[in-house]
Design an enzyme around this catalytic site. Structure first.
Site, PDB file in Angstrom:
ATOM      1  CB  CYS A  70      -0.918  -0.021   1.183  1.00 27.92           C
ATOM      2  SG  CYS A  70      -1.934   1.561   1.374  1.00 27.92           S
ATOM      3  CB  CYS A 178      -2.838   3.893  -5.648  1.00 31.06           C
ATOM      4  SG  CYS A 178      -4.242   3.184  -4.539  1.00 31.06           S
TER       5      CYS A 178
HETATM    6  N1  DGL Z   1      -4.175   0.529  -2.029  1.00 29.27           N
HETATM    7  C1  DGL Z   1      -3.551   1.917  -1.217  1.00 29.27           C
HETATM    8  C2  DGL Z   1      -2.478   2.316  -2.147  1.00 29.27           C
HETATM    9  O1  DGL Z   1      -1.478   1.560  -2.460  1.00 29.27           O
HETATM   10  C3  DGL Z   1      -4.627   2.907  -0.732  1.00 29.27           C
HETATM   11  C4  DGL Z   1      -6.019   2.886  -1.353  1.00 29.27           C
HETATM   12  C5  DGL Z   1      -6.891   3.601  -0.002  1.00 29.27           C
HETATM   13  O2  DGL Z   1      -7.044   3.102   0.764  1.00 29.27           O
HETATM   14  O3  DGL Z   1      -7.057   4.733  -0.476  1.00 29.27           O
HETATM   15  O4  DGL Z   1      -1.942   3.577  -1.799  1.00 29.27           O
END
Ligand code: DGL
Length: 314
Positions: A70, A178
């Protein structure tokens, strides 16, 4: 060796999907913080607290290394996580350096969550690059992914509207900052001019993981890779449970809706739904600390299947 992947939701499955191809003989854990997603519009303090809780849970389940799959949690909480736990914690950063090194003669467009884009970490990273780097927060794309809406007219309209604010013909690359955005590579490909490459940080993150663990993680051999054809086979899903299997027992807490339906209950491993994959890998999945039921596990296989198709798109 137990290696855990952590994301706010289903985005980090894109990193897990690649790890399942690359490595063999690994016991993976996957934690999606489904009770608190999205992270990208929360405060840094809140994300630090949630990330500490998630990683604490995974370490208590025996994780010997953590991949923060993430970008947002990495941006907000990586130092705190490394300070709090003694296991290696591998973070994930938008691959703007890779984009600059490979296609830097033209500008790069980074798409990410608002928190990642506003973060000091990214400012430092971009500040070191010679390449012109534009950035665009796309918080609704995380919501679309969580709502399992991947290529609807609304997704297309949103992406066309947002990306249309830039001179796309000038771009060299688009960086997916993301992990949730990997689900939309087909739609992004349609919108972007053909010469613009789509880049993510998955390969770099897994390289870091492998080098951090030295011999602790085996690479899949050529013949293992051939078995990818049978991977993510939803119909043939094996949710029989591993050493932790407890037959039909179910873990239901308070208002946990996932425990409501009876469908597939006999396949559910109440002490952590563990799925076995080719390459001798297995994964135990958790949503905010709860093991998944059979229906949720089936959905995970559908996500992995989509992500597998997206891997070919660049
Ligand atoms: N999947 C996450 C990232 O790579 C974030 C998504 C979220 O929860 O806003 O930043």
């Amino acid at each position: 060796m137990k290696i855990a992947f952590f994301d706010s939701g289903i985005g980090g499955l894109s990193v897990l999907a690649e790890a399942l191809q690359r490595f063999s003989g690994a016991e993976f854990l996957y934690f999606a913080d489904e009770d608190h997603v999205p992270y990208g519009t929360k405060s840094r303090t809140e994300i630090v607290r949630l990330s500490l809780d998630a990683v604490g849970f995974l370490v208590a389940r025996g994780a010997e290394a953590i991949v923060v799959a993430c970008n947002t949690a990495t941006s907000a909480a990586i130092s705190e996580l490394r300070g709090a736990f003694s296991v290696p914690v591998i973070g994930m950063e938008p691959a703007v350096k890779l984009a600059a090194d490979s296609f830097g003669a033209r500008p790069t467009l980074l798409i990410a969550t608002p928190l990642t884009i506003a973060g000091e970490k990214l400012a430092r990273l971009v500040g070191r690059l010679e390449c012109e780097t534009w950035s665009l927060p796309l918080p609704r794309l995380v919501e679309f992914a969580q709502d399992l809406e991947f290529d609807s007219p609304a997704v297309r309209a949103y992406l066309q509207g947002e990306l249309g604010k830039f001179e796309l013909a000038r771009l060299g690359s688009l960086v997916l900052g993301c992990t949730h955005f990997n689900y939309f590579k087909d739609v992004l490909r349609e919108i972007l001019p053909p010469h613009v490459r789509i880049i993510d940080g998955i390969g770099g993150t897994l390289n870091r993981l492998a080098s951090e663990l030295g011999g602790g993680l085996k690479l899949a051999r050529g013949e293992d890779l051939l078995s990818r054809k049978v991977k993510f086979n939803v119909d043939g899903l094996d949710v029989s449970g591993g050493q932790n299997a407890r037959g039909k027992s179910r873990q239901c807490e308070g208002s946990d809706e996932s425990c409501g339906g009876e469908q597939g209950a006999e396949e559910y491993d109440g002490d952590g739904g563990k799925i076995y994959y080719p390459n001798d890998n297995s994964v135990e999945y958790f949503y905010s600390g709860r093991a998944l039921d059979a229906e949720q596990l089936r959905k995970v296989e559908i996500f992995l299947k989509r992500l597998d198709a997206m891997r070919e798109i660049d």
